[in-house]
Design a protein around this motif. Sequence first.
Motif: not given
Lengths: 190, 190, 190, 190, 190, 190
Positions: A28-31, A39-44, A62-67, A131-135
């Motif tokens: 859940q960190y790098g998978g 985070s990178l999906r939404y901020l992009n 996206g910011t909350e996912e950084l947290a 894509e985001d809902m699936a994520a």
Amino acid sequence: MWVYEKKLEYPVRITKPDVQMAKYLITQYGGPDGELSASLRYLNQRYSMPTNRAKGILTDIGTEELAHMEIVATMVYQLIKDAPIEVLKEAGLGGHYAQHDRALFWVDANGVPWSAKYIAALGDPVADLHEDMAAEQKARATYENLINLTDDPGVIDALRFLREREVVHFQRFGETLVHVQEYMNSKKVF
Amino acid sequence: MWVYEKKLEYPVRITKPDVQMAKYLITQYGGPDGELSASLRYLNQRYSMPTNRAKGILTDIGTEELAHMEIVATMVYQLIKDAPIEVLKEAGLGGHYAQHDRALFWVDANGVPWSAKYIAALGDPVADLHEDMAAEQKARATYENLINLTDDPGVIDALRFLREREVVHFQRFGETLVHVQEYMNSKKVF
Amino acid sequence: MWVYEKKLEYPVRITKPDVQMAKYLITQYGGPDGELSASLRYLNQRYSMPTNRAKGILTDIGTEELAHMEIVATMVYQLIKDAPIEVLKEAGLGGHYAQHDRALFWVDANGVPWSAKYIAALGDPVADLHEDMAAEQKARATYENLINLTDDPGVIDALRFLREREVVHFQRFGETLVHVQEYMNSKKVF
Amino acid sequence: MWVYEKKLEYPVRITKPDVQMAKYLITQYGGPDGELSASLRYLNQRYSMPTNRAKGILTDIGTEELAHMEIVATMVYQLIKDAPIEVLKEAGLGGHYAQHDRALFWVDANGVPWSAKYIAALGDPVADLHEDMAAEQKARATYENLINLTDDPGVIDALRFLREREVVHFQRFGETLVHVQEYMNSKKVF
Amino acid sequence: MWVYEKKLEYPVRITKPDVQMAKYLITQYGGPDGELSASLRYLNQRYSMPTNRAKGILTDIGTEELAHMEIVATMVYQLIKDAPIEVLKEAGLGGHYAQHDRALFWVDANGVPWSAKYIAALGDPVADLHEDMAAEQKARATYENLINLTDDPGVIDALRFLREREVVHFQRFGETLVHVQEYMNSKKVF
Amino acid sequence: MWVYEKKLEYPVRITKPDVQMAKYLITQYGGPDGELSASLRYLNQRYSMPTNRAKGILTDIGTEELAHMEIVATMVYQLIKDAPIEVLKEAGLGGHYAQHDRALFWVDANGVPWSAKYIAALGDPVADLHEDMAAEQKARATYENLINLTDDPGVIDALRFLREREVVHFQRFGETLVHVQEYMNSKKVF
């Protein structure tokens, strides 16, 4: 821009080291379906969203996912940081130790490094929000698997919080999809 | 955790679209020596740094690199967002359009998606800080190449700012290396 | 061009098979900070170095890293070549056996194949030499981890030799950096 | 171990810069069927070959492929090293310049970094020698395509030499396959 | 186009769950020399084959490899689908469970996702058919390794069938190579 | 298993070669949101679906996507197969020619090889069906971009057919999601 606030969004209370769980949790960190992907999906994607409301929601989540990424990092590091080498070897993390000592790295549970191939941006707001809902569904399912892999109450407590947030994000993306579709229909009319 | 502040660390003033430059500039967004690489490298390494001062510096710089990532994203998007399809094709971005329309994506200047293989974390503070100093040198060199690839004063102005920050970060990592080595020597003595 | 000399740069004396150690050690063959990374990094960068002295040093060290790659290969193969299948399975190398029998392959300790994304070449001699110094630090740290993962005196002896060479290379790259910076400053003056 | 001899296996006489050709030719440096693939494939497989003769042939050819890699590197660098930025941009190498200036890198003709996924080692000598024969055929076909892409006599001359060597290697691997099969049959008999 | 027929090309009779074997066997589903590699290699190459006979053989074998892919998928899923979490963890599949529950995925035995870098298409029929012959040898060798890794008669029976088919395909590709070479020679004459 | 039927699901009528379009269109063959991604995603996920109806739908659509893959392959090959080398170079396919002549390959529009990292399987039917719905949206958006990139009526006609099918699949996955959720709720009740 972002301002760092020196606290976790949700407190982490690990009661005992558990290297085996660290090996799984790192996904859940790098998978593929982890917090970095989110985070990178939404901020992009936010740049090509058609309304300020949609841009704002993607920025917020996206910011909350950084947290969340920071919460997961804190958990993994607490689970692993004091482990003797023999314990790391037994848990299948001898390879991780050889390459990273007890440091974190952006890998999945098998040691495969993170890749932007995990995520997408079509520039089409309807496709991107699906894509985001699936994520969020995939992240939810992963947290459920991780909860099944441990019995440490502190780990479970944080994982439940993170799982809940994915459910909330899924709902918010669903509402945003409705909003964006209404906006796009209204543009066609006038 | 991070709080989003709705402003750029440095203002972006693009005076004209330039799709060709967008194609090159995107390497500092999703390429090997770009801002994503920088931010994820430092935010990941901080956990295994031996002192609070070192942890703090990595957090600060990693957070600033997030802001730089946003500056680069804003520039790329402004350079590309209104471009006609024919212009995208001529600039070698027809493939990007097919896959992403005019959205951003985490790729290098050839369309290769970002990979965590670009960065490292050894858990050894001396090795990690050398990695960080090298990263800043590589980012500096890339910004210099990019400055040579454009003559838009607004783009050049922002690129010079970003280049300058890499030089400052290089110096700060150098000081942190001295600090960490002193700390480690002092621990051996007592 | 290179001439092969049928001897190892440093003798390898493995006293007993140790499949588990082979699994870890292979990272210095095909992993991110291993000897392949080192050799290909230096042999590639030499073309764009500004002086013959710098080109020569990169050629020398790049060639020596080929020899180190051979030392590591010899060690891994001796540790693994006579192992029964059950021993391979127990050491987490059942997957390696399925795909490669007991042959070597360019993978890290988790079975991730080597990628040129691990290394860099900016064409900027200052950036490239910092990359090289960082590479030597990362290789040093990896050898230290590997030494901690074994108690075979023959393996430790060879690993110490290899670790020492990385320290020497780090120093040589540091001197080359000074030389290159002096050369570049002198060119600006005259 | 290897000793570096400061000469090319075959002289390179490039009569004029040709950035476009450099972009294509680099595939034989860092692409799927290039000289790096060849050299690393053979030098890796030799350990698990069943006879000294087979080990020796793989070592010889693997070492020669290092020399070919150097020939290709020299050609690419000569074709690109003095090119103005505008020429690089027109040839589709603006992205390469942004990331590497005019330095070499281990990429294919589209800028995709080299990966060990391109090559194989099964530890089964018959399978590995078929892999090697196929590799030589693929390299031969690539050199033929490259010859069609240029009309510089100096480039064509060197490419023809390299193509010829692949044909010779193909034949040697064919003979080695016969030898290995005879050896394996003889072992079954006695 | 393809029509799905709801039966396996060869019956799968797994007598007992065996998670460890599933972990190894999955390499023939999503690993470098597995059935996906085979099918995609042949179905892709057929377009540039010079005769209808060669096109037809690649289509036939590529289609049969899809059926083999389904056999392997069925085996892996039967071996893993009812396994308790603890058993998955012990077999080194805890990471797989975290990311995929008990679902299949296109990975090798170490969890590395499938990549088209494993396969080749040169558009040169002689090179491509050598690639195909090598592929069949590599698949054969992998099946032999897998047979050595299990003692379940049902698994061994299916693996032997699959191994046999690779031998047959190798021979058919050899005949096709002769046919293609004759065709190409005849074209040169007239 | 699958039976090959020697016809296309939809006829392809390319009226003129168009190498540039081939370069873009290939993303629906080997790119992130193309037909290979679709087919492999569904055929892989079907095993862990909870009902025969869901398994059947994934098998059907996965099989149809194989047919779409063949349609796209036929189009790309017709657009490229007779192109002179100079035309390939001008269209940015000189690198493709160097590596593949005019053969097809599993790459995106920038030449990046296909990777299973593009797709997912969580083993959670709700998450997997959301992934599938998102996939259809992403494919739809890509086809719309491709339609904008050409003016050949034959190409547009086939792309419109393929786009329509993605819309139908999206709806079928939506219905399947409802069905699966009802099934899972009913299981909880009784």
